[in-house]
Design a protein around this motif. Structure first.
Motif, PDB file in Angstrom:
ATOM      1  N   ARG A 427       0.837  -1.206   0.000  1.00  0.00           N
ATOM      2  CA  ARG A 427       0.000   0.000   0.000  1.00  0.00           C
ATOM      3  C   ARG A 427       0.872   1.257   0.000  1.00  0.00           C
ATOM      4  NH1 ARG A 427      -5.365  -0.853   1.621  1.00  0.00           N
ATOM      5  NH2 ARG A 427      -5.804  -3.044   2.160  1.00  0.00           N
ATOM      6  N   ASP A 428       1.930   1.237   0.821  1.00  0.00           N
ATOM      7  CA  ASP A 428       2.811   2.411   0.872  1.00  0.00           C
ATOM      8  C   ASP A 428       3.518   2.599  -0.462  1.00  0.00           C
ATOM      9  OD1 ASP A 428       2.024   2.692   3.468  1.00  0.00           O
ATOM     10  OD2 ASP A 428       3.779   1.664   4.314  1.00  0.00           O
ATOM     11  N   THR A 429       3.889   1.502  -1.113  1.00  0.00           N
ATOM     12  CA  THR A 429       4.563   1.608  -2.411  1.00  0.00           C
ATOM     13  C   THR A 429       3.650   2.250  -3.450  1.00  0.00           C
ATOM     14  OG1 THR A 429       5.922  -0.331  -1.923  1.00  0.00           O
ATOM     15  CG2 THR A 429       5.681   0.296  -4.241  1.00  0.00           C
ATOM     16  N   LEU A 430       2.406   1.797  -3.515  1.00  0.00           N
ATOM     17  CA  LEU A 430       1.463   2.369  -4.465  1.00  0.00           C
ATOM     18  C   LEU A 430       1.159   3.825  -4.140  1.00  0.00           C
ATOM     19  CD1 LEU A 430      -1.022  -0.614  -4.995  1.00  0.00           C
ATOM     20  CD2 LEU A 430       0.794   0.180  -6.509  1.00  0.00           C
ATOM     21  N   ASP A 431       1.074   4.160  -2.849  1.00  0.00           N
ATOM     22  CA  ASP A 431       0.839   5.556  -2.474  1.00  0.00           C
ATOM     23  C   ASP A 431       2.014   6.434  -2.901  1.00  0.00           C
ATOM     24  OD1 ASP A 431      -1.587   4.900  -1.418  1.00  0.00           O
ATOM     25  OD2 ASP A 431      -0.854   4.699   0.647  1.00  0.00           O
ATOM     26  N   ALA A 432       3.230   5.905  -2.720  1.00  0.00           N
ATOM     27  CA  ALA A 432       4.405   6.685  -3.127  1.00  0.00           C
ATOM     28  C   ALA A 432       4.424   6.893  -4.630  1.00  0.00           C
ATOM     29  CB  ALA A 432       5.682   5.973  -2.669  1.00  0.00           C
ATOM     30  N   LEU A 433       4.043   5.877  -5.390  1.00  0.00           N
ATOM     31  CA  LEU A 433       4.002   6.012  -6.847  1.00  0.00           C
ATOM     32  C   LEU A 433       2.879   6.948  -7.279  1.00  0.00           C
ATOM     33  CD1 LEU A 433       4.671   2.303  -7.897  1.00  0.00           C
ATOM     34  CD2 LEU A 433       6.253   4.244  -7.999  1.00  0.00           C
ATOM     35  N   ARG A 434       1.778   6.964  -6.536  1.00  0.00           N
ATOM     36  CA  ARG A 434       0.692   7.899  -6.854  1.00  0.00           C
ATOM     37  C   ARG A 434       1.165   9.347  -6.724  1.00  0.00           C
ATOM     38  NH1 ARG A 434      -4.702   5.917  -6.624  1.00  0.00           N
ATOM     39  NH2 ARG A 434      -4.832   3.747  -5.914  1.00  0.00           N
ATOM     40  N   ARG A 435       1.966   9.595  -5.707  1.00  0.00           N
ATOM     41  CA  ARG A 435       2.391  10.976  -5.447  1.00  0.00           C
ATOM     42  C   ARG A 435       3.287  11.507  -6.557  1.00  0.00           C
ATOM     43  NH1 ARG A 435       2.922   8.965  -0.085  1.00  0.00           N
ATOM     44  NH2 ARG A 435       5.183   8.755  -0.393  1.00  0.00           N
ATOM     45  N   GLN A 436       3.872  10.606  -7.325  1.00  0.00           N
ATOM     46  CA  GLN A 436       4.728  11.064  -8.424  1.00  0.00           C
ATOM     47  C   GLN A 436       3.904  11.610  -9.587  1.00  0.00           C
ATOM     48  OE1 GLN A 436       7.496   8.112  -9.656  1.00  0.00           O
ATOM     49  NE2 GLN A 436       8.432   7.887  -7.624  1.00  0.00           N
ATOM     50  N   GLY A 437       2.604  11.302  -9.619  1.00  0.00           N
ATOM     51  CA  GLY A 437       1.735  11.881 -10.634  1.00  0.00           C
ATOM     52  C   GLY A 437       1.611  11.090 -11.911  1.00  0.00           C
ATOM     53  N   GLY A 438       2.362  10.018 -12.069  1.00  0.00           N
ATOM     54  CA  GLY A 438       2.255   9.229 -13.287  1.00  0.00           C
ATOM     55  C   GLY A 438       1.245   8.095 -13.125  1.00  0.00           C
ATOM     56  N   TYR A 439       1.135   7.293 -14.172  1.00  0.00           N
ATOM     57  CA  TYR A 439       0.230   6.145 -14.144  1.00  0.00           C
ATOM     58  C   TYR A 439       0.993   4.900 -13.725  1.00  0.00           C
ATOM     59  CZ  TYR A 439      -3.177   9.021 -16.597  1.00  0.00           C
ATOM     60  OH  TYR A 439      -4.060  10.014 -16.931  1.00  0.00           O
ATOM     61  N   VAL A 440       0.297   4.033 -13.024  1.00  0.00           N
ATOM     62  CA  VAL A 440       0.860   2.772 -12.550  1.00  0.00           C
ATOM     63  C   VAL A 440       0.027   1.640 -13.128  1.00  0.00           C
ATOM     64  CG1 VAL A 440       1.461   1.359 -10.551  1.00  0.00           C
ATOM     65  CG2 VAL A 440       1.652   3.859 -10.427  1.00  0.00           C
ATOM     66  N   VAL A 441       0.661   0.770 -13.865  1.00  0.00           N
ATOM     67  CA  VAL A 441      -0.006  -0.399 -14.441  1.00  0.00           C
ATOM     68  C   VAL A 441       0.490  -1.631 -13.697  1.00  0.00           C
ATOM     69  CG1 VAL A 441      -0.412  -1.768 -16.516  1.00  0.00           C
ATOM     70  CG2 VAL A 441      -0.190   0.718 -16.681  1.00  0.00           C
ATOM     71  N   VAL A 442      -0.421  -2.353 -13.082  1.00  0.00           N
ATOM     72  CA  VAL A 442      -0.075  -3.521 -12.277  1.00  0.00           C
ATOM     73  C   VAL A 442      -0.462  -4.775 -13.063  1.00  0.00           C
ATOM     74  CG1 VAL A 442      -0.385  -4.710 -10.089  1.00  0.00           C
ATOM     75  CG2 VAL A 442      -0.471  -2.208 -10.181  1.00  0.00           C
ATOM     76  N   GLU A 443       0.517  -5.616 -13.316  1.00  0.00           N
ATOM     77  CA  GLU A 443       0.275  -6.903 -13.982  1.00  0.00           C
ATOM     78  C   GLU A 443      -0.037  -7.917 -12.894  1.00  0.00           C
ATOM     79  OE1 GLU A 443       2.802 -10.605 -15.759  1.00  0.00           O
ATOM     80  OE2 GLU A 443       3.701  -8.913 -14.708  1.00  0.00           O
ATOM     81  N   ALA A 444      -1.322  -8.276 -12.751  1.00  0.00           N
ATOM     82  CA  ALA A 444      -1.766  -9.150 -11.676  1.00  0.00           C
ATOM     83  C   ALA A 444      -1.951 -10.574 -12.188  1.00  0.00           C
ATOM     84  CB  ALA A 444      -3.088  -8.635 -11.097  1.00  0.00           C
ATOM     85  N   PRO A 445      -1.890 -11.545 -11.292  1.00  0.00           N
ATOM     86  CA  PRO A 445      -2.193 -12.919 -11.714  1.00  0.00           C
ATOM     87  C   PRO A 445      -3.668 -13.067 -12.058  1.00  0.00           C
ATOM     88  CG  PRO A 445      -1.889 -12.806  -9.340  1.00  0.00           C
ATOM     89  CD  PRO A 445      -1.501 -11.461  -9.890  1.00  0.00           C
ATOM     90  N   SER A 446      -4.013 -14.177 -12.628  1.00  0.00           N
ATOM     91  CA  SER A 446      -5.399 -14.385 -13.044  1.00  0.00           C
ATOM     92  C   SER A 446      -6.296 -14.558 -11.830  1.00  0.00           C
ATOM     93  CB  SER A 446      -5.505 -15.619 -13.947  1.00  0.00           C
ATOM     94  OG  SER A 446      -5.169 -16.792 -13.231  1.00  0.00           O
ATOM     95  N   THR A 447      -7.542 -14.180 -11.994  1.00  0.00           N
ATOM     96  CA  THR A 447      -8.513 -14.308 -10.907  1.00  0.00           C
ATOM     97  C   THR A 447      -8.865 -15.758 -10.614  1.00  0.00           C
ATOM     98  OG1 THR A 447     -10.293 -14.049 -12.531  1.00  0.00           O
ATOM     99  CG2 THR A 447      -9.533 -12.071 -11.389  1.00  0.00           C
ATOM    100  N   SER A 448      -8.615 -16.644 -11.566  1.00  0.00           N
ATOM    101  CA  SER A 448      -8.958 -18.052 -11.358  1.00  0.00           C
ATOM    102  C   SER A 448      -7.850 -18.840 -10.676  1.00  0.00           C
ATOM    103  CB  SER A 448      -9.279 -18.713 -12.702  1.00  0.00           C
ATOM    104  OG  SER A 448      -8.167 -18.647 -13.581  1.00  0.00           O
ATOM    105  N   SER A 449      -6.648 -18.273 -10.597  1.00  0.00           N
ATOM    106  CA  SER A 449      -5.531 -19.017 -10.025  1.00  0.00           C
ATOM    107  C   SER A 449      -5.064 -18.473  -8.684  1.00  0.00           C
ATOM    108  CB  SER A 449      -4.346 -19.005 -11.009  1.00  0.00           C
ATOM    109  OG  SER A 449      -3.909 -17.681 -11.249  1.00  0.00           O
ATOM    110  N   SER A 450      -5.457 -17.264  -8.341  1.00  0.00           N
ATOM    111  CA  SER A 450      -4.954 -16.666  -7.114  1.00  0.00           C
ATOM    112  C   SER A 450      -5.913 -15.593  -6.630  1.00  0.00           C
ATOM    113  CB  SER A 450      -3.558 -16.063  -7.353  1.00  0.00           C
ATOM    114  OG  SER A 450      -3.118 -15.349  -6.216  1.00  0.00           O
ATOM    115  N   ALA A 451      -5.876 -15.388  -5.317  1.00  0.00           N
ATOM    116  CA  ALA A 451      -6.658 -14.300  -4.727  1.00  0.00           C
ATOM    117  C   ALA A 451      -5.904 -12.984  -4.752  1.00  0.00           C
ATOM    118  CB  ALA A 451      -7.040 -14.649  -3.289  1.00  0.00           C
ATOM    119  N   ASP A 452      -4.643 -13.014  -5.248  1.00  0.00           N
ATOM    120  CA  ASP A 452      -3.860 -11.781  -5.289  1.00  0.00           C
ATOM    121  C   ASP A 452      -4.457 -10.763  -6.244  1.00  0.00           C
ATOM    122  OD1 ASP A 452      -2.147 -12.850  -3.475  1.00  0.00           O
ATOM    123  OD2 ASP A 452      -0.673 -13.548  -4.942  1.00  0.00           O
TER     124      ASP A 452
END
Length: 577
Positions: A427-452
Motif C-alpha cells: 500500500r505504501d509503495t502504491l501511495d508513493a508512486l501515486r504521489r509522483q503523478g504518473g500512471y501505474v499499471v499492475v500486472e496481476a495474476p489471473s482471478t482463477s488461479s490466485s486471490a492476489d
C-alpha cells in the motif's frame, strides 16, 4: 441482468450462435437432404388416375338439381357407395383381377367438387395402366350398380301396379255382371253404376302409370371425363420430399447449434465476451496483431495501433484522480502480461511517467521473468524483493532502454510474494508512486488461479480484464467481474486475445532489447547496497530523473562479487527511512 436484456440483443445472440456454429446447421441440412433423397428412392411409386362421373336422378328429373346434398341426389351418399362392397365386387369383375374387392376399395377415393353433381373417382396403383384401368372400372361399376338398383326398384313398382290392375279388372268384371241382372231404375242399379265408374277411373290411372313406368329409360349418370394414363407418379413427390428433409434438417441443425451455444461455456469471439459475459470490449486482437513473448509491439504496427486506441479509451475512461490500473487475466497464462506490458508502453509513449509492476508470478520455469525479456531489464531485484524488505523502491525501479518514461518493477526472484499482496508495504509503495503523478499499471495474476488479483484490485482505481479466447470460459469471466465488483474496483472492460500458444523450454530467448554490453548478466553490486544503506534507502527518485545502470561482464567462473552492475539512484526528501 437477463431480465433487462432487450429483444434486439436476444435476436443478435441467436444469430451469432448460428453464425458461430453454421457448420452444424449446414451438416444437419445436408443430412436432411440426404435422408429425404434416400426416403424418396426407397418409397414405392404410386400412380393416380381420375374419372369424372355426372350423377343424375334415375327418374330423369333434371330440374331437381340440387348440388351436394339437396334435391333428388345426395352426392355424399353416392360418394360412399363408390367404395361399397357391391361396387368393388363389380369393379373386380371388370378388371379380371385376383385382388379382393376389399383391397381394391382401399385404393379408391372420391371427391365432390363444390356446387356440382360430379363425382371425381381416383384410383391408386403401382403402375400407370393399373391406375387408369382401376379408375375406369370403379366409375363403370358405380354406374352399373346405380342402374341395376334403379331398374330393380322400377320393376318392383311395375309388378305392384300390375297386381293392382289385375285386381281392379276382376272387380270391374263382377260389377258389370251384377249390373246386367239389376232392375232398371232401381237404386241398386244406380249404386253399381257409380262403383263401376270409380273402378274404371282407378284402372285407367293405374294403366297410365304402368305405361309410363314400362316406357321409362333408366340412366343414373354418365362418365363425362374418362381416366387417363398418368405420366408421373403422384407419390413420392421427389422435390417436396427432398425439400421437406432439408427443412427438417435445417431446423434440427438450428436447434443443435443453439444447444451447443447454450451448453458450450467457452468464449470463442469478442462478441461472446460482450454478450455472454456482459463485459465491454475495449480492444480485440487477432493472430496478426497479438504481441509475442519477447518484445512489446511497435507503435505503428497493426498491434501497436490497437494498443494506442486502447490507451486512448483507457485515458478517456479514467477520472482525474485515477492513477493505478490493474490488469488481470481470467485464465492461467500470459495474457495479462502481454496486455499490461503493451498498455504501459503505449501510455509511456505519450511522454508521461508510467510504472509497470509485475505482480504475476510465472506459472512455470518456461515463463520465468517475462517482463524482463520483453522490456530488456534485469530480472532482479523485483516486487518480491521489495515487499520482503530486501531492497528499497528506488532500487526495484528500472528504466527501460527504449522507452525512457517507462519504469518497471519486475516480479523479482524465485521466492514467491504470496501473502505480501495484502501487506502495508505494498500500500505504501502504491501511495508513493501515486504521489509522483504518473500512471501505474499492475500486472496481476489471473482471478482463477490466485486471490492476489482481488487484493491488488482493491488497491487500484480501475481494472482491465485480459480474456484469452477458447481458453477462458464464461463462468471464469463472470467470476472475475464479480470479484472486482466485491472489492469496489471499477472495471473498464476487457482486452480480447486469441488463444496463446504454449511456450516450450527450447523457445525461451533473451530479450529483444538488451543492455549496453552483449553477453553480460546484470547483477546487483553489493557495494551499491552498502552505499544505499548510508543514504535514505526508501527514498524515491524525482519524476523524470533517470536511473542509470552500469553493466560489467560477469566472470566465467560465476564470481560476481567484484564485477557487477551498479545502479545509482537519486534520493528525495520525505521518503521513509
Amino acid at each position: 441482468m437477463e431480465a433487462d436484456r432487450p429483444p434486439s440483443s436476444d435476436v443478435a445472440h441467436y444469430l451469432g450462435a448460428v453464425r458461430r456454429h453454421w457448420w452444424i446447421a449446414l451438416l444437419a441440412t445436408a443430412a436432411g437432404l440426404g435422408v429425404g433423397t434416400v426416403v424418396t428412392h426407397a418409397l414405392p411409386r404410386v400412380y393416380e388416375s381420375s374419372s369424372a362421373v355426372l350423377v343424375q336422378a334415375v327418374d330423369q328429373d333434371v330440374n331437381a338439381q340440387g348440388g351436394r346434398t339437396k334435391g333428388a341426389v345426395n352426392l355424399d351418399t353416392e360418394a360412399q357407395l363408390v367404395g361399397s362392397g357391391a361396387v368393388a365386387a363389380k369393379a373386380a369383375a371388370l378388371l379380371r383381377t385376383d385382388v379382393s374387392p376389399l383391397e381394391l376399395a382401399h385404393s379408391v377415393s372420391v371427391q365432390v367438387p363444390a356446387n356440382t353433381t360430379v363425382l371425381m373417382i381416383t384410383f391408386q396403383a403401382d403402375t400407370p395402366m393399373k391406375a387408369q384401368a382401376g379408375s375406369h372400372a370403379f366409375a363403370e361399376a358405380y354406374l352399373r350398380n346405380r342402374e341395376e338398383t334403379a331398374r330393380s326398384a322400377l320393376d318392383k313398382q311395375i309388378a305392384s301396379l300390375n297386381l293392382k290392375v289385375k285386381q281392379l279388372t276382376a272387380t270391374l268384371t263382377g260389377i258389370n255382371a251384377r249390373l246386367a241382372t239389376a232392375r232398371k231404375g232401381s237404386s241398386s242399379e244406380s249404386n253399381l253404376q257409380s262403383l263401376r265408374s270409380n273402378s274404371q277411373n282407378q284402372l285407367n290411372s293405374l294403366t297410365g302409370r304402368l305405361n309410363e313406368l314400362t316406357t321409362t329409360t333408366v340412366g343414373g349418370g354418365a362418365i363425362i371425363s374418362d381416366a387417363r394414363m398418368p405420366d408421373t407418379p403422384s407419390s413420392p413427390n421427389t422435390p417436396l420430399d427432398i425439400a421437406t428433409g432439408g427443412m427438417i434438417g435445417l431446423l434440427l441443425g438450428l436447434a443443435l447449434a443453439y444447444l451447443r451455444e447454450r451448453f458450450d461455456r467457452r468464449l470463442v469471439t469478442a462478441v461472446d465476451v460482450r454478450d455472454r459475459g456482459r463485459v465491454p470490449v475495449l480492444a480485440a486482437l487477432d493472430e496478426r496483431t497479438t504481441p509475442h513473448f519477447d518484445d512489446v509491439l511497435q507503435p505503428y504496427g497493426p498491434g501497436g495501433r490497437v494498443f494506442n486506441r486502447l490507451r486512448n479509451e483507457v485515458l478517456a475512461s479514467l477520472r482525474p484522480e485515477d492513477r493505478v490500473i490493474v490488469v488481470t487475466g481470467t485464465s492461467r497464462g500470459s495474457a495479462s502480461t502481454l496486455v499490461a506490458a503493451n498498455l504501459a508502453a503505449a501510455l509511456a509513449r505519450t511522454g508521461g511517467d508510467v510504472v509497470l509492476i509485475g505482480a504475476h508470478l510465472p506459472d512455470s520455469v518456461v515463463d520465468a521473468a517475462p517482463l524482463a525479456r520483453m522490456l530488456g531489464v534485469a530480472a532482479t531485484p523485483g516486487l518480491s524483493d521489495l515487499l520482503a524488505g530486501r531492497v528499497a523502491l528506488s532500487r526495484a525501479l528500472q528504466r527501460t532502454p527504449r522507452i525512457p518514461s517507462l519504469r518497471v518493477i519486475t516480479t523479482g526472484g524465485t521466492a514467491t510474494a504470496a501473502g505480501l499482496m495484502q501487506s502495508q508495504r505494498l500500500r505504501d509503495t502504491l501511495d508513493a508512486l501515486r504521489r509522483q503523478g504518473g500512471y501505474v499499471v499492475v500486472e496481476a495474476p489471473s482471478t482463477s488461479s490466485s486471490a492476489d488479483a482481488q487484493s491488488l484490485a482493491s488497491l487500484a482505481d480501475a481494472a482491465i480484464l485480459a480474456v484469452e479466447l477458447r481458453r477462458t470460459r464464461r463462468p471464469a469471466l463472470v467470476d472475475a467481474t464479480e470479484q472486482l465488483q466485491r472489492v469496489g474496483t471499477r472495471l473498464l472492460g476487457a482486452v480480447v486475445l486469441p488463444r496463446l500458444a504454449a511456450r516450450r523450454p527450447g523457445d525461451v530467448s533473451g530479450p529483444a532489447v538488451t543492455l549496453p554490453l552483449t553477453g553480460t548478466e546484470p547483477v546487483i553490486d553489493e557495494a551499491t547496497q552498502q552505499i544505499s544503506s548510508l543514504k535514505d534507502r526508501s527514498s524515491l527518485p524525482e519524476r523524470g530523473e533517470p536511473v542509470s545502470a552500469t553493466v560489467r561482464p560477469r566472470p566465467a567462473d560465476g564470481d560476481s562479487a567484484d564485477q557487477t552492475s551498479v545502479i545509482d539512484r537519486v534520493t528525495t526528501d520525505g521518503d521513509e527511512k
